[in-house]
Design an enzyme around this catalytic site. Structure first.
Site, PDB file in Angstrom:
ATOM      1  N   LYS A 132      24.350  10.896  82.012  1.00  0.00           N
ATOM      2  CA  LYS A 132      24.534   9.679  82.790  1.00  0.00           C
ATOM      3  C   LYS A 132      23.477   9.532  83.878  1.00  0.00           C
ATOM      4  CE  LYS A 132      28.577   7.978  81.196  1.00  0.00           C
ATOM      5  NZ  LYS A 132      28.872   6.600  80.835  1.00  0.00           N
ATOM      6  N   ASP A 165      34.571   7.193  85.367  1.00  0.00           N
ATOM      7  CA  ASP A 165      35.415   8.363  85.134  1.00  0.00           C
ATOM      8  C   ASP A 165      34.791   9.591  85.790  1.00  0.00           C
ATOM      9  OD1 ASP A 165      37.639   7.476  83.497  1.00  0.00           O
ATOM     10  OD2 ASP A 165      36.135   7.022  81.971  1.00  0.00           O
TER      11      ASP A 165
END
Length: 396
Positions: free
Chosen positions: A80, A128
């Protein structure tokens, strides 16, 4: 190997792959190239390892398994890091160019030329864990304020990691999709800018930039391989990772591009259900999966455009095989092969190992002794407490 893999109940849905242009038009070669040029110029950039899992390939009955280990990525622990931070810079580039009436270069933002201007632009997102950490890191690097929305089940360890990077973290009582909704609502009310990894009607540029950033990871893997894999097993979530990797593989390998298998938790299978319906379908998450990064109930429409053409197979896995897979990587027979991975990282490997114990599933996926499988180990240990419980024998 534990019978847990032989006992695992995998579900299968066939995709409807077709000849199309989505892998080149939704994410163009120019998109990937621009992200590569920028991200490889960042301080601390280095390719992450591509590791051959020889013993596990033998257990699964395939020729080889290559595992792209994203744990070391920029010290943030996950792939990410490539997406959120890059998309943040692109949002700032577009907004600063509009405000200042001149084209602003990413290099000038990166080098601090517009730090005072960036300090006036608030970036927000739901997460998340890993996407928010990347966004917080990117904002810290250029001096932009950052607000991150998390749902009730996001671990406090992941929340604290984002606070340590300067983000304001807002925890809600609902699930991931509820946090996405609140981030959008408050951004619209306050003139803030959403940097999301999922798209919706009228919102596409940041998710495209996020997926373009992930292309750095795929290009590194392809450059390290001697030949095209026969299969790639990709985590689901909203579909951004899977779509980005599928598109980049198609652009790199052309007609030799590998068979795309999408893997999701059975507790959060929005892409699986979309494949069955042949259109994007949202699902209600009644119970959170151990794979926190994949606990998503609504697919990205942009990602689905690519997956509808490129993904041949969709598989769901039970949570029961996740912790054992984490332990297999962390405690191999040869200690030099040790990989410390997070829960969401091992979805593809868990599916391959379980399919290797299920003749019918292996046949459905076209897996056999000549198969060469590429996996994206999307995260390292992003929550040490959860990892410690797994290594102690818990299923977390």
């Amino acid at each position: 190997m534990s019978n847990v893999f032989a006992d695992a109940a995998l579900r299968y849905a066939a995709g409807s792959p077709q000849t199309g242009t989505a892998a080149f038009s939704v994410l163009s070669p120019t998109d990937f190239s621009a992200a590569w040029d920028e991200i490889t110029a960042w301080s601390g950039y280095a390719p992450t390892p591509l590791v051959s899992l020889e013993a596990l390939a033998s257990e699964a009955g395939v020729a080889r398994i290559d595992y792209k280990h994203e744990g070391p990525r920029f010290g943030l622990g996950s792939f990410k890091a490539l997406g959120g931070a890059y998309a943040a810079m692109r949002v700032l580039q577009r907004e600063l160019s509009a405000r200042l009436g001149t084209e602003v270069a990413l290099a000038d933002i990166r080098e601090g030329k517009y730090a005072d201007d960036c300090a006036k632009i608030v970036l927000v997102s739901a997460t998340d864990g890993n996407h928010g950490r990347s966004l917080a890191w990117g904002c810290k690097n250029v001096g932009a304020p950052c607000r991150i929305y998390i749902h009730a089940e996001v671990s406090e360890g992941r929340a604290e990691a984002m606070r340590d990077l300067g983000a304001e973290v807002i925890r809600i009582d609902g699930d991931y999709d509820a946090s996405v909704g609140l981030a959008r609502e408050e951004a619209e009310a306050n003139g803030w800018f959403v940097v999301s990894d999922t798209s919706w009607e009228g919102y596409s540029e940041p998710p495209r930039d996020v997926m373009a950033g992930y292309g750095v990871m795929t290009r590194e893997a392809c450059d390290a391989l001697e030949q095209a894999p026969t299969h790639v097993f990709l985590q689901g979530g909203v579909g951004g990772l899977a779509a980005s990797v599928a598109a980049a593989l198609r652009q790199y390998w052309k007609e030799d591009s590998p068979r795309v298998v999408v893997v999701e938790p059975e507790l959060a299978a929005c892409l699986f259900e979309s494949a069955k319906s042949q259109k994007p379908v949202a699902v209600h998450i009644e119970e959170e999966t151990i794979m926190a990064g994949l606990s998503c109930g609504e697919p990205s429409e942009m990602a689905w455009e690519i997956l509808a053409e490129e993904a041949r197979d969709f598989v769901t896995i039970p949570d029961s095989i996740v912790a054992p897979t984490v332990r297999l990587l962390a405690m191999p027979e040869n200690p030099t092969d040790k990989i410390e991975a997070g829960e969401s990282a091992v979805a593809g490997l868990a599916a391959v190992l379980a399919a290797g114990k299920d003749t019918e599933m292996a046949q459905s996926l076209g897996l056999g002794p000549t198969s060469r499988v590429l996996l994206i180990g999307s995260e390292g240990v992003t929550d040490p407490d959860i990892f410690a419980r797994i290594m102690a024998g818990e299923n977390a």
